[in-house]
Write a protein that holds these residues in place. Structure first.
Motif, PDB file in Angstrom:
ATOM      1  N   PRO A 237      83.873  -5.466  81.705  1.00 21.83           N
ATOM      2  CA  PRO A 237      84.272  -6.578  81.998  1.00 21.83           C
ATOM      3  C   PRO A 237      85.883  -6.993  82.417  1.00 21.83           C
ATOM      4  N   ARG A 238      86.575  -5.773  82.651  1.00 26.74           N
ATOM      5  CA  ARG A 238      87.965  -5.742  83.233  1.00 26.74           C
ATOM      6  C   ARG A 238      87.789  -5.396  84.683  1.00 26.74           C
ATOM      7  N   THR A 239      86.747  -5.244  85.363  1.00 26.91           N
ATOM      8  CA  THR A 239      86.755  -4.903  86.803  1.00 26.91           C
ATOM      9  C   THR A 239      85.729  -5.837  87.616  1.00 26.91           C
ATOM     10  N   LEU A 240      86.434  -6.373  88.597  1.00 28.07           N
ATOM     11  CA  LEU A 240      85.754  -6.987  89.736  1.00 28.07           C
ATOM     12  C   LEU A 240      85.369  -6.223  90.762  1.00 28.07           C
ATOM     13  N   GLU A 241      84.049  -6.433  91.396  1.00 28.11           N
ATOM     14  CA  GLU A 241      83.874  -5.785  92.641  1.00 28.11           C
ATOM     15  C   GLU A 241      83.615  -6.875  93.581  1.00 28.11           C
ATOM     16  N   LEU A 242      84.156  -6.768  94.879  1.00 21.16           N
ATOM     17  CA  LEU A 242      84.246  -7.743  95.722  1.00 21.16           C
ATOM     18  C   LEU A 242      83.958  -7.376  97.144  1.00 21.16           C
TER      19      LEU A 242
ATOM     20  N   ARG B  40      85.823 -21.770 111.179  1.00 18.45           N
ATOM     21  CA  ARG B  40      84.782 -21.236 112.012  1.00 18.45           C
ATOM     22  C   ARG B  40      84.673 -19.839 111.777  1.00 18.45           C
ATOM     23  N   ASP B  41      83.302 -19.327 112.188  1.00 25.05           N
ATOM     24  CA  ASP B  41      83.172 -17.989 112.040  1.00 25.05           C
ATOM     25  C   ASP B  41      83.456 -17.328 110.717  1.00 25.05           C
ATOM     26  N   THR B  42      83.169 -18.080 109.693  1.00 29.39           N
ATOM     27  CA  THR B  42      83.603 -17.678 108.306  1.00 29.39           C
ATOM     28  C   THR B  42      82.566 -16.462 107.865  1.00 29.39           C
ATOM     29  N   PRO B  43      83.155 -15.611 106.669  1.00 27.88           N
ATOM     30  CA  PRO B  43      82.085 -14.789 106.161  1.00 27.88           C
ATOM     31  C   PRO B  43      81.038 -15.473 105.770  1.00 27.88           C
ATOM     32  N   ASP B  44      79.861 -14.751 106.096  1.00 31.23           N
ATOM     33  CA  ASP B  44      78.471 -15.572 105.467  1.00 31.23           C
ATOM     34  C   ASP B  44      77.975 -14.921 104.314  1.00 31.23           C
ATOM     35  N   TYR B  45      78.520 -13.492 104.095  1.00 32.36           N
ATOM     36  CA  TYR B  45      78.155 -12.883 102.847  1.00 32.36           C
ATOM     37  C   TYR B  45      79.451 -12.450 102.119  1.00 32.36           C
ATOM     38  N   VAL B  46      79.622 -13.136 101.043  1.00 28.89           N
ATOM     39  CA  VAL B  46      80.948 -12.540  99.967  1.00 28.89           C
ATOM     40  C   VAL B  46      80.195 -12.456  98.643  1.00 28.89           C
ATOM     41  N   GLN B  47      80.601 -11.407  98.204  1.00 28.02           N
ATOM     42  CA  GLN B  47      80.291 -10.861  96.781  1.00 28.02           C
ATOM     43  C   GLN B  47      81.307 -10.755  95.963  1.00 28.02           C
ATOM     44  N   GLY B  48      81.339 -11.294  94.459  1.00 22.07           N
ATOM     45  CA  GLY B  48      81.987 -11.366  93.525  1.00 22.07           C
ATOM     46  C   GLY B  48      81.625 -11.283  92.316  1.00 22.07           C
ATOM     47  N   GLU B  49      81.769 -10.378  91.555  1.00 25.92           N
ATOM     48  CA  GLU B  49      81.026  -9.974  90.218  1.00 25.92           C
ATOM     49  C   GLU B  49      81.750  -8.926  89.436  1.00 25.92           C
TER      50      GLU B  49
ATOM     51  N   MET C 297      83.904 -22.129  90.606  1.00 23.68           N
ATOM     52  CA  MET C 297      84.316 -22.973  92.073  1.00 23.68           C
ATOM     53  C   MET C 297      84.615 -21.899  92.952  1.00 23.68           C
ATOM     54  N   GLY C 298      83.834 -20.539  92.682  1.00 24.12           N
ATOM     55  CA  GLY C 298      83.903 -19.383  93.691  1.00 24.12           C
ATOM     56  C   GLY C 298      85.034 -18.526  93.209  1.00 24.12           C
ATOM     57  N   PHE C 299      85.673 -18.715  92.312  1.00 22.11           N
ATOM     58  CA  PHE C 299      86.968 -18.002  91.865  1.00 22.11           C
ATOM     59  C   PHE C 299      86.549 -17.077  90.565  1.00 22.11           C
ATOM     60  N   ALA C 300      87.147 -15.797  90.749  1.00 22.26           N
ATOM     61  CA  ALA C 300      86.931 -15.021  89.553  1.00 22.26           C
ATOM     62  C   ALA C 300      88.161 -14.838  88.769  1.00 22.26           C
ATOM     63  N   ARG C 301      88.158 -14.699  87.433  1.00 29.11           N
ATOM     64  CA  ARG C 301      89.385 -14.477  86.940  1.00 29.11           C
ATOM     65  C   ARG C 301      89.461 -13.562  85.810  1.00 29.11           C
ATOM     66  N   LEU C 302      90.234 -12.634  85.836  1.00 23.66           N
ATOM     67  CA  LEU C 302      90.555 -11.627  84.720  1.00 23.66           C
ATOM     68  C   LEU C 302      91.799 -12.024  84.024  1.00 23.66           C
TER      69      LEU C 302
END
Length: 567
Positions: A403-408, A388-397, A293-298
């Protein structure tokens, strides 16, 4: 039109009874039930005391809590007490509702509210009707039948979303539980089946991205599944598949203490309800890889980190959404440490607006600017403010091979300032350290031109930014100037230390913690790293680590209590 149909239904001569003795399916709070018996009423940040008062007296004079009261969630709390005095109070208040509003007039006749009320009255039917004479029982059953008739006529005009699920689930629950109401079941089942296919995506997510709303949805689907199964009706495959998709997603949104992550208007959830919903679903599957649902979990050891790593909701789905992109929460064992401030909707429009802004979340932001902006929604949704004016590009992986590092990253500041916010989070295998790196950077020549213009507007001091780390109220924070660090002590006895690389100013300042059921916002603190961007790239590194003398496992038997409230 709702009121017109409510009055028409109220004039209908209907009788009914239970097809079979109902079983309670909702969880209440014993302490809250005891408070109600003592005349101490707490609803959505409003506290009223009076031993002779009725809940309907409060609903009639305090519009902000009327919908909550008319949904009859308080019946769960009185049933949790379960004494004769609690039953007497529940019977009095239900009969008062019938007297004051059962004719279709006044408050409490929105379809989603009627759906919630029907579920509570039926769930606790044995509790409510015990000791009542025939006339009293018939009065309650007649009201149930009339509310069911109203709901069957009005759910079809509702827009899709959680309120419609509430109305449909209430219709189904009443249709299978009450004699003579079975004709309302099939149309409602067909509608909720369609909504399961259109409103819940393939990954078990909903458009609002509100974890607590997703929990409410799973509970409604569980009750619908049980109601159909117990009456030997076929459960449509899309309903079963929706449950199968939603349950693993909720597991990914659960912290180490069993509570939900608090994002986009959602709270921690009623104690025990998440576990009950997951158990009732019968789904044992764990969440899959990637975002949920758009959330990352560590997770490592006894520590969980949950991050908002996707674009925020837009349109009508953003009516309660927050500008929380790249914000995170961290929980150690049974103790929340880093939190978002939460939803201020229960505390009035000013608190609501402030709580939705970026500074109310554990992320980096430009001073006086949010990563998404709030704006009036228009004539058809008067009073709402959408993002309004929300980010149109969001990266999270997850980082490749780690597997212990998130790049956002997100581009919410790109249009006006030419800046992209990038964040890297690394949680150690044992959960004892979270290392972070925040960057504000330009990516293209166009970005650099926008940054130059913004810098010219800001003057010689540069573009101010702050990285905020809001603390749970139970955390005791001490700023140690000699080491330029903050010591954080949890009630469990754990000690964590916040440090940074010295490129920013470190402060400890006030904050608030907002949660449904509180009387007022609760005092808290926040760690703040602040600085000014003068160049095309700005970087700050920080870490949050357990002190060396803190054991991996501590004996923690005392529940957290919120005591200090904002004056």
């Amino acid at each position: 039109m709702h009121r017109l149909h409510a009055r028409r239904a109220a004039r209908t001569d209907l009788t009914t009874g239970f097809v079979r003795p109902p079983e309670p399916r909702t969880i209440g709070s014993l302490p809250k039930g005891q408070q109600l018996l003592q005349g101490d009423f707490l609803f959505s940040g409003l506290r009223v005391q009076g031993a002779t008062l009725s809940v309907w007296d409060i609903a009639g004079t305090h519009a902000g809590v009327a919908e909550e009261i008319h949904g009859c969630d308080w019946l769960d709390d009185l049933a949790a007490v379960g004494t004769e005095a609690a039953r007497d109070r529940a019977q009095i208040w239900v009969n008062q509702w019938i007297e004051r509003h059962g004719d279709g007039r006044g408050q409490g006749w929105l379809p989603e509210i009627v759906g919630r009320r029907l579920i509570r009255w039926i769930n606790h039917g044995e509790f409510l009707l015990r000791g009542q004479n025939r006339a009293q029982r018939d009065r309650v059953f007649t009201s149930l039948a009339r509310q069911t008739l109203f709901l069957s006529r009005r759910w079809a005009v509702m827009p899709a979303g959680l309120p419609r699920f509430q109305a449909l689930a209430g219709t189904i629950h009443a249709g299978v539980s009450l004699e003579g109401q079975g004709r309302h079941v099939d149309p409602a089942v067909q509608a909720i089946t369609r909504d399961c296919e259109t409103e819940i995506d393939a990954d078990g997510a909903i458009a609002t991205r509100n974890p607590e709303a997703l929990l409410e949805l799973l509970s409604l689907l569980n009750w619908t599944n049980e109601a159909l199964t117990q009456t030997n009706r076929a459960v449509p495959v899309p309903i079963s598949r929706a449950i199968d998709r939603v349950a693993p997603t909720l597991r990914a949104l659960r912290h180490a203490d069993g509570a939900l992550a608090r994002f986009h208007g959602g709270g921690r959830g009623i104690a025990g309800r998440l576990d009950q919903a997951l158990a009732a679903s019968g789904v044992k599957d764990l969440p899959g890889p990637g975002l949920q649902m758009g959330f990352a979990r560590l997770a490592g050891g006894r520590t969980t980190v949950i991050v908002d790593a996707a674009p925020p909701p837009t349109g009508a789905a953003s009516a309660n959404a927050h500008a929380s992109t790249l914000a995170f929460e961290l929980t150690s064992g049974r103790r929340p440490l880093i939190v978002n401030c939460g939803s201020g909707a229960r505390f009035g429009p000013e608190w609501n607006r402030a709580s939705r802004a970026t500074p109310s979340h554990a992320t980096l932001g430009l001073d006086a600017v949010s990563s998404s902006r709030l704006a009036a929604s228009g004539r058809l949704h008067k009073g709402q403010e959408w993002l309004r004016d929300t980010p149109d590009y969001v990266q999270g992986e997850l980082a490749e091979g780690d597997p212990r590092t998130l790049e956002l990253s997100h581009n919410g500041y790109q249009a006006q300032h030419g800046l992209t916010h990038a964040r890297i989070l690394t949680l150690s295998d044992d959960g004892r350290m979270l290392a972070g790196e925040d960057m504000l950077t330009t990516l293209t020549p166009v970005d650099r031109g926008r940054f130059d213009n913004a810098l010219a507007r800001a003057g010689d001091d540069g573009i101010a930014w702050s990285a905020r780390f809001h603390l749970h109220p139970d955390v005791q924070a001490t700023l140690t100037e000699a080491t330029d660090a903050v010591q954080l002590t949890l009630k469990s006895g754990e000690t964590w230390v916040f440090r940074h690389d010295g490129t920013a100013k470190l402060d400890l300042s006030g904050s608030v913690y907002l949660e449904n059921g509180q009387l007022t916002p609760t005092k808290a603190q926040q760690v703040v790293l602040s600085g000014r961007s003068m160049a095309y790239a700005t970087r700050v590194r920080w870490s949050l680590a357990k002190a060396q003398d803190t054991p991996d496992i501590v004996r923690d038997l005392v529940q957290a209590e919120l005591t200090d409230a904002v004056e």
